[in-house]
Design a protein around this motif. Structure first.
Motif, PDB file in Angstrom:
ATOM      1  N   ARG A  59       1.001  -1.144   0.023  1.00  0.00           N
ATOM      2  CA  ARG A  59      -0.030   0.003  -0.123  1.00  0.00           C
ATOM      3  C   ARG A  59       0.791   1.289  -0.022  1.00  0.00           C
ATOM      4  O   ARG A  59       1.854   1.393   0.825  1.00  0.00           O
ATOM      5  N   THR A 111      -7.196  -1.725   7.357  1.00  0.00           N
ATOM      6  CA  THR A 111      -8.267  -1.185   7.020  1.00  0.00           C
ATOM      7  C   THR A 111      -9.317  -1.586   8.095  1.00  0.00           C
ATOM      8  O   THR A 111      -9.243  -2.504   8.632  1.00  0.00           O
ATOM      9  N   GLU A 114     -10.530  -5.012   7.419  1.00  0.00           N
ATOM     10  CA  GLU A 114      -9.684  -6.377   7.911  1.00  0.00           C
ATOM     11  C   GLU A 114      -9.548  -6.373   9.481  1.00  0.00           C
ATOM     12  O   GLU A 114      -9.350  -7.221   9.937  1.00  0.00           O
TER      13      GLU A 114
END
Length: 263
Positions: free
Chosen positions: A215, A246, A249
């Motif tokens: 990311r 996130t 997640e």
């Protein structure tokens, strides 16, 4: 307002100390020291609120006054001493060593390290100048002035400091491809590899970083702290390894954990 302020109201305390609103009017105001008031963790909060070694401030003072707590190898007896990023807090009596590092939510975590790792720390070079008599010196992020550094060391590099002698043992250049931690802003506590440096003359240089989950995120150069050469950090990282999940997640991880616990 005569002179410096000596108190801090509870609600004005930095959020990452995680003090509740209702247990008092005041919070411990950090003493002047190597780290900024908003970027430090007073010893009283570390010993009482994080490690739970004391029930109140008075007990913390009793512990400190027995000279049991060392910060970066020096005994500190001030309960509001500002310990900050990458400082080593040692409790010899229990043979415990901690390094203050951020988790991905931007809070200082209780990160235990082995005695071998407690012998050194990293410092980010804030200034690199010539002093009186033409003596070159650098100033690190934790307020250390070190004279006659290696001439290759420049601002934003990281230096490895031996805590016993206070001397520089090694250094890491601020370069693309090195692993870094973000120490301010939205992405505080995230760890990744520096992929790009955008130069902005008269503005702030922007650093692009890629974490282990591929990311990408960007932040100002002043918020980036190089931790090691290539993808190998020189200091151990806390359990989330600086990878921000996130919300979805995080939720899934929580559910998995709950399922395992009930199984």
């Amino acid at each position: 307002a005569r002179g410096p302020k000596k108190h801090m109201k509870r609600l004005a305390a930095p959020k990452h100390w995680m003090l509740d609103k209702l247990t008092g009017t005041y919070a411990p105001k950090p003493s002047p020291g190597p780290h900024k008031q908003r970027e430090c963790l007073p010893l009283v909060i570390f010993l009482r609120n994080r490690l739970k070694y004391a029930l109140n401030g008075r007990e913390v003072r009793n512990i400190l006054m027995q000279r049991l707590v060392k910060v970066d190898g020096k005994v500190r007896t001030d309960s509001t001493y500002p310990a900050g990023f990458l400082d080593v807090i040692s409790l010899e009596k229990t043979d415990e060593h901690f390094r203050l590092v951020y988790d991905v939510k931007g809070r200082f975590t209780v990160h235990r390290i082995n005695p071998e790792e407690a012998k050194f720390k990293l410092g980010k070079v804030r200034r690199c100048q010539l002093g009186a008599g033409g003596i070159p010196y650098i100033v690190t992020h934790d307020g250390r002035t070190i004279r006659y550094p290696d001439p290759l060391i420049k601002v934003n590099d990281s230096v490895k400091i031996d805590l016993e002698t206070g001397k520089i043992v090694d250094f890491i250049k601020f370069e693309v491809g090195n692993v870094a931690m973000v120490t301010g802003g939205r992405n505080m506590g995230r760890v990744g590899i520096v992929t790009d440096r955008e130069r902005h003359h008269g503005g702030f240089d922007i650093i692009h970083i890629k974490d282990a989950k591929e990311r990408l995120f960007a932040t100002r150069v002043s918020n980036v702290f190089i931790l090691g050469n290539g993808n190998k950090p020189w200091v151990s990282l806390p359990k989330d390894k600086g990878i921000k999940l996130t919300i979805a997640e995080e939720r899934d991880a929580r559910r998995e954990k709950a399922a395992e616990a009930s199984a």
